[in-house]
Write a protein that holds these residues in place. Structure first.
Motif, PDB file in Angstrom:
ATOM      1  N   UNK A 279       0.840  -1.197   0.000  1.00 57.96           N
ATOM      2  CA  UNK A 279       0.000   0.000   0.000  1.00 57.96           C
ATOM      3  C   UNK A 279       0.876   1.249   0.000  1.00 57.96           C
ATOM      4  N   UNK A 280       0.367   2.282  -0.605  1.00 59.95           N
ATOM      5  CA  UNK A 280       1.138   3.524  -0.738  1.00 59.95           C
ATOM      6  C   UNK A 280       1.591   4.030   0.621  1.00 59.95           C
ATOM      7  N   UNK A 281       2.850   4.380   0.702  1.00 61.98           N
ATOM      8  CA  UNK A 281       3.377   4.977   1.926  1.00 61.98           C
ATOM      9  C   UNK A 281       3.666   3.991   3.051  1.00 61.98           C
ATOM     10  N   UNK A 282       3.348   2.726   2.835  1.00 58.88           N
ATOM     11  CA  UNK A 282       3.606   1.747   3.898  1.00 58.88           C
ATOM     12  C   UNK A 282       4.818   0.916   3.490  1.00 58.88           C
ATOM     13  N   UNK A 283       5.830   0.955   4.327  1.00 57.45           N
ATOM     14  CA  UNK A 283       7.024   0.168   4.031  1.00 57.45           C
ATOM     15  C   UNK A 283       7.025  -1.064   4.925  1.00 57.45           C
ATOM     16  N   UNK A 284       7.787  -2.053   4.512  1.00 65.04           N
ATOM     17  CA  UNK A 284       7.902  -3.246   5.348  1.00 65.04           C
ATOM     18  C   UNK A 284       8.411  -2.883   6.734  1.00 65.04           C
ATOM     19  N   UNK A 285       9.369  -1.951   6.766  1.00 58.46           N
ATOM     20  CA  UNK A 285       9.947  -1.551   8.051  1.00 58.46           C
ATOM     21  C   UNK A 285       8.937  -0.939   9.004  1.00 58.46           C
ATOM     22  N   UNK A 286       7.910  -0.274   8.452  1.00 59.23           N
ATOM     23  CA  UNK A 286       6.974   0.411   9.335  1.00 59.23           C
ATOM     24  C   UNK A 286       6.086  -0.551  10.118  1.00 59.23           C
ATOM     25  N   UNK A 287       5.833  -1.745   9.569  1.00 60.65           N
ATOM     26  CA  UNK A 287       5.026  -2.676  10.366  1.00 60.65           C
ATOM     27  C   UNK A 287       5.815  -3.882  10.868  1.00 60.65           C
ATOM     28  N   UNK A 288       7.027  -4.050  10.376  1.00 60.66           N
ATOM     29  CA  UNK A 288       7.902  -5.105  10.895  1.00 60.66           C
ATOM     30  C   UNK A 288       9.008  -4.413  11.671  1.00 60.66           C
ATOM     31  N   UNK A 289       8.659  -3.993  12.878  1.00 57.39           N
ATOM     32  CA  UNK A 289       9.555  -3.112  13.627  1.00 57.39           C
ATOM     33  C   UNK A 289      10.483  -3.827  14.598  1.00 57.39           C
ATOM     34  N   UNK A 290      10.468  -5.162  14.582  1.00 52.62           N
ATOM     35  CA  UNK A 290      11.428  -5.901  15.400  1.00 52.62           C
ATOM     36  C   UNK A 290      12.060  -6.991  14.533  1.00 52.62           C
ATOM     37  N   UNK A 291      13.212  -7.431  14.940  1.00 48.36           N
ATOM     38  CA  UNK A 291      13.922  -8.506  14.229  1.00 48.36           C
ATOM     39  C   UNK A 291      13.048  -9.762  14.173  1.00 48.36           C
ATOM     40  N   UNK A 292      12.333 -10.052  15.271  1.00 55.37           N
ATOM     41  CA  UNK A 292      11.482 -11.247  15.322  1.00 55.37           C
ATOM     42  C   UNK A 292      10.390 -11.176  14.262  1.00 55.37           C
ATOM     43  N   UNK A 293       9.747  -9.996  14.149  1.00 60.50           N
ATOM     44  CA  UNK A 293       8.680  -9.831  13.154  1.00 60.50           C
ATOM     45  C   UNK A 293       9.244  -9.970  11.745  1.00 60.50           C
ATOM     46  N   UNK A 294      10.427  -9.423  11.532  1.00 58.18           N
ATOM     47  CA  UNK A 294      11.055  -9.498  10.213  1.00 58.18           C
ATOM     48  C   UNK A 294      11.356 -10.951   9.841  1.00 58.18           C
ATOM     49  N   UNK A 295      11.905 -11.691  10.781  1.00 62.76           N
ATOM     50  CA  UNK A 295      12.241 -13.091  10.521  1.00 62.76           C
ATOM     51  C   UNK A 295      10.983 -13.932  10.317  1.00 62.76           C
ATOM     52  N   UNK A 296       9.933 -13.637  11.088  1.00 65.41           N
ATOM     53  CA  UNK A 296       8.668 -14.369  10.942  1.00 65.41           C
ATOM     54  C   UNK A 296       8.071 -14.116   9.559  1.00 65.41           C
ATOM     55  N   UNK A 297       8.116 -12.867   9.126  1.00 70.44           N
ATOM     56  CA  UNK A 297       7.598 -12.484   7.818  1.00 70.44           C
ATOM     57  C   UNK A 297       8.380 -13.201   6.716  1.00 70.44           C
ATOM     58  N   UNK A 298       9.698 -13.186   6.834  1.00 69.02           N
ATOM     59  CA  UNK A 298      10.558 -13.845   5.852  1.00 69.02           C
ATOM     60  C   UNK A 298      10.259 -15.341   5.810  1.00 69.02           C
ATOM     61  N   UNK A 299      10.078 -15.941   6.975  1.00 69.63           N
ATOM     62  CA  UNK A 299       9.773 -17.371   7.050  1.00 69.63           C
ATOM     63  C   UNK A 299       8.461 -17.676   6.333  1.00 69.63           C
ATOM     64  N   UNK A 300       7.435 -16.857   6.548  1.00 73.74           N
ATOM     65  CA  UNK A 300       6.148 -17.070   5.884  1.00 73.74           C
ATOM     66  C   UNK A 300       6.285 -16.958   4.371  1.00 73.74           C
ATOM     67  N   UNK A 301       7.065 -15.984   3.921  1.00 73.18           N
ATOM     68  CA  UNK A 301       7.295 -15.807   2.479  1.00 73.18           C
ATOM     69  C   UNK A 301       7.979 -17.040   1.888  1.00 73.18           C
ATOM     70  N   UNK A 302       8.978 -17.525   2.599  1.00 75.39           N
ATOM     71  CA  UNK A 302       9.746 -18.676   2.147  1.00 75.39           C
ATOM     72  C   UNK A 302       8.865 -19.923   2.060  1.00 75.39           C
ATOM     73  N   UNK A 303       8.000 -20.109   3.041  1.00 76.88           N
ATOM     74  CA  UNK A 303       7.109 -21.271   3.038  1.00 76.88           C
ATOM     75  C   UNK A 303       6.222 -21.288   1.795  1.00 76.88           C
ATOM     76  N   UNK A 304       5.733 -20.123   1.401  1.00 75.43           N
ATOM     77  CA  UNK A 304       4.908 -20.054   0.193  1.00 75.43           C
ATOM     78  C   UNK A 304       5.764 -20.251  -1.050  1.00 75.43           C
ATOM     79  N   UNK A 305       6.964 -19.685  -1.037  1.00 76.17           N
ATOM     80  CA  UNK A 305       7.855 -19.808  -2.196  1.00 76.17           C
ATOM     81  C   UNK A 305       8.191 -21.271  -2.497  1.00 76.17           C
ATOM     82  N   UNK A 306       8.338 -22.073  -1.445  1.00 71.03           N
ATOM     83  CA  UNK A 306       8.721 -23.474  -1.663  1.00 71.03           C
ATOM     84  C   UNK A 306       7.524 -24.415  -1.723  1.00 71.03           C
TER      85      UNK A 306
END
Length: 129
Positions: free
Chosen positions: A2-29
């Motif tokens: 969405x316009x003006x919303x960056x990943x960093x703005x809602x993934x504000x901790x390392x844990x959230x970032x890693x969880x998000x990446x993990x979810x992306x990877x699960x779909x990718x594979x």
């Protein structure tokens, strides 16, 4: 995203970032194959999140035992679902296994199949247009 919303703005901790990446990877594979576009998309997400290979190694090393990590925040759930659908659309076709995984995530965050289908068709048009 969405316009003006960056990943960093809602993934504000390392844990959230890693969880998000993990979810992306699960779909990718989901289709047991990561093509170049999916791989590039994953890499760009990793870079946007400022994750190093060292950060993501425990995720990639333990793929067989991973499951979705469901965010608590409503906006994050919506944005994450959008990103998962974008990942599925990277190779131009929605494989059944990828779709089912997205559907599983959709239901886990309390949304309906109709919402997922609507999102897929909206993002397909955007990608094509």
């Amino acid at each position: 995203m969405a316009a003006g919303i960056t990943l960093d703005s809602f993934l504000d901790t390392k844990e959230k970032k890693l969880a998000f990446f993990q979810n992306m990877l699960l779909v990718a594979i989901a289709d047991r194959y990561i093509d170049e576009m999916e791989s590039d998309f994953l890499l760009s997400i990793g870079q946007q999140l400022d994750l190093s290979e060292e950060d993501t190694l425990p995720i990639t090393d333990n793929l067989s035992s991973l499951s979705f990590i469901i965010p608590q925040d409503g906006l994050q759930k919506t944005l994450e679902l959008q990103a998962l659908v974008m990942m599925v659309l990277q190779d131009g076709e929605v494989e059944e296994r990828e779709y089912n995984l997205c559907l599983e995530y959709t239901r886990q965050i309390g949304y309906s199949k109709e919402i997922l289908d609507e999102l897929i068709s909206k993002l397909e048009k955007k990608k094509a247009g």
